[in-house]
Design a protein around this motif. Structure first.
Motif, mmCIF file in Angstrom:
data_model
loop_
_atom_site.group_PDB
_atom_site.id
_atom_site.type_symbol
_atom_site.label_atom_id
_atom_site.label_comp_id
_atom_site.label_asym_id
_atom_site.label_seq_id
_atom_site.Cartn_x
_atom_site.Cartn_y
_atom_site.Cartn_z
ATOM 1 N N UNK A 18 0.819 -1.219 0.000
ATOM 2 C CA UNK A 18 0.000 0.000 0.000
ATOM 3 C C UNK A 18 0.852 1.268 0.000
ATOM 4 N N UNK A 19 2.038 1.171 -0.603
ATOM 5 C CA UNK A 19 2.868 2.355 -0.778
ATOM 6 C C UNK A 19 3.464 2.329 -2.181
ATOM 7 N N UNK A 20 4.159 3.364 -2.540
ATOM 8 C CA UNK A 20 4.659 3.518 -3.901
ATOM 9 C C UNK A 20 5.812 2.563 -4.212
ATOM 10 N N UNK A 21 5.780 2.037 -5.429
ATOM 11 C CA UNK A 21 6.884 1.248 -5.976
ATOM 12 C C UNK A 21 7.288 1.889 -7.293
ATOM 13 N N UNK A 22 8.567 2.226 -7.422
ATOM 14 C CA UNK A 22 9.090 2.858 -8.633
ATOM 15 C C UNK A 22 9.845 1.832 -9.472
ATOM 16 N N UNK A 23 9.522 1.770 -10.764
ATOM 17 C CA UNK A 23 10.257 0.935 -11.713
ATOM 18 C C UNK A 23 11.167 1.845 -12.524
ATOM 19 N N UNK A 24 12.469 1.720 -12.275
ATOM 20 C CA UNK A 24 13.463 2.532 -12.971
ATOM 21 C C UNK A 24 13.850 1.782 -14.241
ATOM 22 N N UNK A 25 13.083 2.011 -15.302
ATOM 23 C CA UNK A 25 13.169 1.231 -16.524
ATOM 24 C C UNK A 25 11.767 0.743 -16.841
ATOM 25 N N UNK A 26 11.360 0.828 -18.106
ATOM 26 C CA UNK A 26 9.978 0.525 -18.471
ATOM 27 C C UNK A 26 9.906 -0.442 -19.648
ATOM 28 N N UNK A 27 10.815 -1.409 -19.655
ATOM 29 C CA UNK A 27 10.847 -2.399 -20.728
ATOM 30 C C UNK A 27 9.871 -3.537 -20.505
ATOM 31 N N UNK A 28 10.064 -4.631 -21.248
ATOM 32 C CA UNK A 28 9.113 -5.740 -21.231
ATOM 33 C C UNK A 28 9.055 -6.454 -19.890
ATOM 34 N N UNK A 29 10.209 -6.625 -19.207
ATOM 35 C CA UNK A 29 10.178 -7.314 -17.922
ATOM 36 C C UNK A 29 9.483 -6.464 -16.864
ATOM 37 N N UNK A 30 9.772 -5.153 -16.854
ATOM 38 C CA UNK A 30 9.081 -4.267 -15.916
ATOM 39 C C UNK A 30 7.583 -4.317 -16.156
ATOM 40 N N UNK A 35 12.370 13.112 -7.657
ATOM 41 C CA UNK A 35 11.468 13.176 -6.511
ATOM 42 C C UNK A 35 10.851 11.813 -6.213
ATOM 43 N N UNK A 36 10.465 11.102 -7.259
ATOM 44 C CA UNK A 36 9.900 9.762 -7.070
ATOM 45 C C UNK A 36 10.930 8.836 -6.419
ATOM 46 N N UNK A 37 12.164 8.885 -6.898
ATOM 47 C CA UNK A 37 13.186 7.990 -6.361
ATOM 48 C C UNK A 37 13.611 8.398 -4.951
ATOM 49 N N UNK A 38 13.544 9.668 -4.660
ATOM 50 C CA UNK A 38 13.914 10.160 -3.335
ATOM 51 C C UNK A 38 12.901 9.727 -2.263
ATOM 52 N N UNK A 39 11.644 9.598 -2.662
ATOM 53 C CA UNK A 39 10.580 9.400 -1.673
ATOM 54 C C UNK A 39 9.942 8.016 -1.677
ATOM 55 N N UNK A 40 10.322 7.141 -2.588
ATOM 56 C CA UNK A 40 9.672 5.834 -2.682
ATOM 57 C C UNK A 40 10.410 4.781 -1.859
ATOM 58 N N UNK A 41 9.679 3.980 -1.084
ATOM 59 C CA UNK A 41 10.317 2.945 -0.253
ATOM 60 C C UNK A 41 10.970 1.832 -1.065
ATOM 61 N N UNK A 42 10.475 1.611 -2.305
ATOM 62 C CA UNK A 42 10.978 0.511 -3.135
ATOM 63 C C UNK A 42 11.302 1.026 -4.533
ATOM 64 N N UNK A 43 12.512 0.740 -4.995
ATOM 65 C CA UNK A 43 12.917 1.107 -6.349
ATOM 66 C C UNK A 43 13.392 -0.161 -7.057
#
Length: 294
Positions: free
Chosen positions: A11-23, A72-80
């Motif tokens: 129930x918190x933010x998850x950032x995907x650094x990369x937006x290819x097929x596996x992501x 900002x997303x990467x600074x504040x997200x619990x999971x990258x």
């Protein structure tokens, strides 16, 4: 895709650094299984606004390649989740380092990149999860190996497993076994596809249409896998049940044995694991060299 009213596992933010097929495969599984709400997923890439627009439209996620928003997303997200191409990894991880706070979880799906190298590029002992999914994750039938750095908390372990259980089976292993896993499940689908190619070709040579041969081959492979899964019997036991002494199946297996089929498959898995180690070592050497130069 529809969101469920039940409380999601994450129930918190998850950032995907990369937006290819596996992501995308992982995101699809997370949303389809109601593991996380779509508006808690952020997908980042370097420059393709068209790709991000496609993902936003398809899944309802947030997407950005604006530098300020990304930071900002990467600074504040619990999971990258690191899902960029290996060649882009060094620069991306180096840029990420000053943004991180203690305890932010880094999950890598980058082949060949060790926990030690990721932490070295970050310049700190950040909690890191290294994974090796396979392409069947895109249909929810993946097999993912997972290894944890010692900094990963029990809560973060569970969270990581939740992410990859959304796209298939997960297996926790020691990191030094990751290359062996790559040889079995990471590259394994290709071995099965190759055998299917041969079976289809044999059917065509024997007079079946391409469509008939393909349909029969696909159903045969699917049925065989399901038999092992649902009966719980060993493949060897099931093989013996369909192999009558002096019969046609035995004759076929004897041909495979003459080609040393069993040992050839084992050798292929071993060579895949060896090559994975070689590629990982080369990647790490290149990343370290680039880091020293810069």
């Amino acid at each position: 895709m529809c969101q469920q009213t039940a409380k999601p596992l994450i129930n918190h933010r998850v950032v995907f650094h990369g937006a290819g097929s596996m992501a995308e495969a992982i995101v699809r599984g997370l949303i389809a299984r109601s593991v996380i709400y779509a508006d808690n997923i952020v997908m980042l890439n370097r420059s393709s606004s068209e790709r991000l627009a496609e993902l936003r439209s398809r899944y309802g996620v947030t997407g950005s390649n604006d530098p300020e928003h990304k930071n900002e997303y990467m600074r504040t997200s619990p999971v990258i989740v690191l899902a960029m191409k290996p060649k882009d990894a060094a620069a991306a991880i180096r840029d990420l380092a000053p943004l991180l706070k203690d305890g932010q979880l880094i999950v890598s799906v980058i082949a060949g990149l060790s926990i030690r190298t990721i932490q070295g590029l970050l310049g700190k002992k950040q909690p890191v999860v290294r994974t090796m999914p396979n392409t069947s994750s895109s249909i929810g039938l993946g097999a993912t190996g997972i290894a944890f750095s010692k900094e990963v908390s029990e809560e973060q372990r569970r969270l990581s497993l939740n992410i990859f259980e959304a796209v298939g089976l997960t297996t926790v292993i020691d990191e030094e076994r990751m290359e062996t896993l790559t040889g079995i499940s990471g590259s394994g689908p290709a071995y099965i596809y190759y055998m299917m190619e041969a079976m289809i070709a044999a059917g065509i040579r024997g007079g079946l249409s391409k469509e008939q041969s393909a349909e029969l081959t696909v159903q045969t492979v699917l049925g065989a896998a399901r038999m092992v899964q649902q009966t719980g019997e060993e493949p060897a036991a099931l093989r013996k049940k369909v192999t009558s002494p002096g019969g046609s199946t035995q004759a076929a297996l004897e041909v495979l044995d003459k080609g040393d089929f069993f040992e050839t498959v084992i050798a292929a898995v071993s060579r895949c694991a060896e090559r994975s180690r070689e590629m990982g070592a080369a990647l790490e050497a290149e990343l370290t060299s680039n880091e020293e130069k810069e």
